[in-house]
Motif scaffolding. Structure first.
Motif, short mmCIF file in Angstrom:
data_model
loop_
_atom_site.label_atom_id
_atom_site.label_comp_id
_atom_site.label_asym_id
_atom_site.label_seq_id
_atom_site.Cartn_x
_atom_site.Cartn_y
_atom_site.Cartn_z
N MET A 457 1.05 -1.30 0.11
CA MET A 457 -0.26 -0.41 -0.42
C MET A 457 0.72 1.07 -0.15
O MET A 457 0.35 2.74 -0.95
CB MET A 457 -1.09 0.27 1.16
CG MET A 457 -1.90 -0.93 1.06
SD MET A 457 -3.20 -1.37 0.07
CE MET A 457 -4.39 -2.01 -0.21
N GLU A 458 2.21 1.18 0.92
CA GLU A 458 2.26 2.30 1.07
C GLU A 458 2.97 2.55 -0.96
O GLU A 458 3.47 3.96 -0.80
CB GLU A 458 4.08 2.14 1.97
CG GLU A 458 3.05 2.43 3.43
CD GLU A 458 4.48 3.55 4.35
OE1 GLU A 458 5.37 4.13 3.73
OE2 GLU A 458 3.24 3.69 5.46
N SER A 459 3.55 1.86 -1.10
CA SER A 459 4.55 1.59 -2.23
C SER A 459 3.80 2.35 -3.74
O SER A 459 4.20 2.91 -4.30
CB SER A 459 5.79 0.85 -2.72
OG SER A 459 5.51 0.30 -1.90
N VAL A 460 2.56 1.38 -3.70
CA VAL A 460 1.47 1.85 -4.69
C VAL A 460 0.87 3.18 -4.70
O VAL A 460 1.04 3.98 -5.21
CB VAL A 460 0.49 0.63 -4.57
CG1 VAL A 460 -0.59 1.00 -5.77
CG2 VAL A 460 0.94 -0.13 -4.81
N GLY A 461 0.79 3.90 -3.53
CA GLY A 461 0.48 4.96 -2.88
C GLY A 461 -0.77 4.91 -3.64
O GLY A 461 -1.66 6.47 -2.53
N GLU A 462 -1.09 5.14 -4.57
CA GLU A 462 -2.22 6.10 -5.55
C GLU A 462 -2.99 5.01 -5.67
O GLU A 462 -2.20 3.78 -7.00
CB GLU A 462 -2.76 7.09 -5.42
CG GLU A 462 -1.28 7.22 -6.42
CD GLU A 462 -2.09 8.21 -7.63
OE1 GLU A 462 -2.66 9.19 -7.75
OE2 GLU A 462 -1.76 7.99 -9.46
N PHE A 463 -3.79 4.68 -6.65
CA PHE A 463 -5.22 3.94 -7.52
C PHE A 463 -6.14 4.89 -8.17
O PHE A 463 -7.42 5.55 -7.26
CB PHE A 463 -5.70 3.23 -7.12
CG PHE A 463 -6.55 2.26 -8.00
CD1 PHE A 463 -5.34 0.45 -9.17
CD2 PHE A 463 -7.24 1.47 -8.08
CE1 PHE A 463 -6.13 0.41 -9.86
CE2 PHE A 463 -8.44 0.94 -9.37
CZ PHE A 463 -7.48 0.20 -9.83
#
Ligand code: ADP
Length: 631
Positions: A457-463
């Motif tokens: 979640m931290e690395s993907v950050g956004e969707f």
């Protein structure tokens, strides 16, 4: 045209190579057969091209025949390929054709360390000369396809010289008769030869026979057009490749021709056997073929680690056959293939997830642990994030899975972020007061059960432009504007009385005083309804889930500093306000502050001192029972 026969000396580089080959106890000698069979197969390919160009040829079948003779201690490899003229024989066999091989030989010669030399050799294809690892003497008979060309015999013991003589009546193609050394008689055993052929050259396009028995019965189906291949054929090939008894979950078959030619046939197994006993055994790798010749089993450079659960074959026309394994990784062509294969595999999985959601959910449950490691692939982040699946508050039970896409499609009007919470189980996260507010607003929350999920979640950050935000960081100001779920407005707690409001600052500061450095502050909560308190990570500090992972990694046992929010609508806090109004330093407030803090920590999964907790519980119970008895 020269027709000179007699003895010739090998070029210096060949002598050097021969010397190394013969004197190193070559770990995988058997690859000499792969080299000879691969040369034979090339010769057949070249002949086929001549045939296409209209050359008139003898009516010989295009095939490779291997004959082992235990009594004579010989092994013969015969092809009906293009053959060689005398000049070609000298040019091809008397020198080392490939600059790559030449470079390899000189590197080997420089290697003083014999052990190291051995391991380098083991990783190389060294072509025709590798035959001298097992040969006492070699007799090569060849006749070019070109009309009117005589046949030639080339003989050598690999010790510095070779002889050439004219031969009578040999058919088109090349036959290599090997007089085996006494210590290498295993290569006169047909069963052993079959085993080697199946392992290294099982998918070559031309028929290979060992003592008249066809060996390569599994065709290189990845080279065939997709529409011609039946699902059973894929499955059969998969089982042949992996020794799996079940069919694969997904089959990915892609071919590209430009700018680089490559074909990939990859499978997702039903069961992940790389996760033996729960711990990851490492990536198995794919079989890397160059022009249908296996050059590396278990190659780990083509697929990134997170797609390492895929098994299969990658084949390219554009890689050199004798590329060294240790330089493969730096090979530009292979890197380009790797990037392209990765992209295709991701988009295949994405499509599978849409077309066959059930099968994809199975795949995720089985391989998700590995697939999640893709959070570090920055280049393919978007495609990767579409593949993620989590359990969520919208699912009926802990088995359900949702995609970020589904989440976004269900977002409330006015909701800005995608919210998640981590915890060891569905029971644990649903009991966590951090999501109480989100639940009241009907906002879906993704449930993260594995430590790696926080990293994801931290690395993907956004969707799709929506930030992935942990529940404890949810923006209360934004969420407050959302309507409560129907019917919830009625049981709102009464406003604080004047006395209660006056006692609040005293209670807050007394609680902070009691808890000291354990909390950054104690403040009134705007998000709680059912729980008396909640602990949240202060701004700029890692979330609870992240902190727990860091604790594991650094083996740091210290507790995180939290902000404690209290719910002034909760009966317990109301009572404490009444106590504080009378006497802010009443010992019951101290007891209650500790008890509330520790139970909240316990709910977050931190338990520092069970004895102190139990002792305080006894005290609280004593105070409560005392009151109760006096009622
Ligand atoms: P490489 O195969 O890497 O070129 P080799 O030492 O194995 O290196 O072979 C050198 C050359 O000899 C080949 O490129 C090919 O031209 C020729 N050659 C080897 N084996 C055969 C064969 N069976 N039929 C025809 N030509 C052959």
């Amino acid at each position: 045209m020269s027709t000179e026969t007699g003895s010739f000396a090998f070029k210096a580089e060949v002598r050097q190579l021969l010397d190394i080959l013969v004197h190193s106890l070559y770990a995988s000698k058997e690859i000499f057969l792969r080299e000879l069979v691969s040369n034979a197969s090339d010769a057949l390919d070249k002949l086929r091209i001549e045939q296409l160009r209209g050359a008139s040829l003898d009516d010989l079948p295009l095939e490779i025949r291997i004959r082992a003779d235990k009594d004579a201690k010989t092994l013969t490899v015969t092809d009906t390929g293009i053959g060689m003229t005398r000049d070609e024989l000298i040019a091809n066999i008397g020198t080392i054709a490939h600059s790559g091989t030449r470079e390899f030989v000189s590197r080997l010669a420089e290697t003083a360390d014999a052990e190291k030399a051995k391991s380098i050799i083991g990783q190389f294809g060294v072509g025709f000369y590798s035959v001298f690892m097992v040969a006492r003497e070699v007799k090569l008979t060849t006749r070019s396809f070109a009309e009117g060309e005589p046949a030639w015999i080339w003989t050598s013991d690999g010790k510095g010289e070779y002889a050439i003589a004219q031969a009578e009546g040999a058919p088109r193609g090349t036959s290599i008769e090997i007089a085996l050394r006494d210590e290498d008689l295993e290569y006169a055993d047909p069963a052993r030869l079959k085993e080697i052929i199946t392992r290294h050259s099982g998918f070559l396009g031309h028929p290979i026979f060992v003592n008249d028995e066809r060996v390569n019965t599994v065709p290189a189906i990845w080279r065939e057009p997709k529409f011609q291949i039946k699902p059973e054929q894929y499955a059969e090939f998969y089982r042949h490749l992996t020794y799996d008894t079940e069919d694969p979950l997904e089959t990915i078959h892609v071919t590209a021709d430009a700018p680089i030619q490559w074909t990939a046939l990859l499978f997702a197994p039903k069961a992940n056997r790389d996760l033996l006993l729960g711990s990851y055994q490492g990536q198995q790798g794919v079989d890397l073929y160059v022009r249908r010749v296996l050059i590396q089993h278990g190659n780990k450079d083509v697929l990134p680690e997170y797609l390492g659960f895929l098994r299969g074959v990658v084949d390219s026309e554009d890689l050199p056959l004798n590329v060294a394994r240790e330089t493969l990784q730096e090979n530009r062509v292979l890197r380009a293939i790797s990037n392209a294969v990765t992209k295709h595999a991701l988009s295949h999985l994405k499509k599978a997830a849409v077309d066959r959601p059930e099968a994809y959910a199975d795949l995720w449950r089985e391989h998700g642990k590995i697939l999640k490691l893709g959070y570090s692939d920055y280049v393919n982040r978007e495609a990767f994030s579409e593949l993620l699946r989590f359990n969520s508050s919208a699912c009926e039970d802990e088995k359900g899975l949702v995609s970020l896409d589904e989440y976004v499609s269900r977002m409330k009007e006015g909701q800005v972020d995608i919210h998640y919470i981590s915890g060891p189980s569905r029971e644990a996260v649903t009991a966590n007061p951090q999501i109480e507010f989100l639940r009241r607003k009907g906002v879906e929350v993704l449930y993260l059960y594995e430590p790696i999920d926080e990293f994801v979640m931290e690395s993907v950050g956004e969707f799709k432009g929506k930030a992935l935000t942990p529940a404890e960081r949810a923006d209360v100001a934004v969420l407050e504007k959302l309507p409560d779920e129907a019917g919830d407005e009625s049981d709102k707690p009464a406003e604080l009385s004047e006395d209660q409001a006056l006692a609040l600052p005293a209670l807050l500061s007394r609680m902070k005083e009691v808890l000291g450095e354990r909390v950054t502050e104690v403040r009134e909560s705007r998000r709680l309804k059912d729980s008396p308190v909640v602990l949240v990570a202060p701004d700029g500090q890692p979330t609870t889930g992240m902190h727990k992972i860091m604790r594991l990694i650094t083996k740091d046992e210290s507790l995180p500093q939290k902000a404690m929010e209290i719910n002034t609508g909760h009966p317990v806090i109301r009572d404490l306000l009444a106590v504080a109004a009378k006497k802010a330093d009443d010992p019951f407030i101290e007891l209650a502050a500790w008890q509330l803090y520790e139970s909240a920590m316990l709910q977050e999964g931190y338990l520092q001192d069970p004895h102190a907790l139990a002792e305080r519980m006894r005290k609280t119970l004593a105070a409560a029972s005392d009151l109760y008895a006096r009622k």
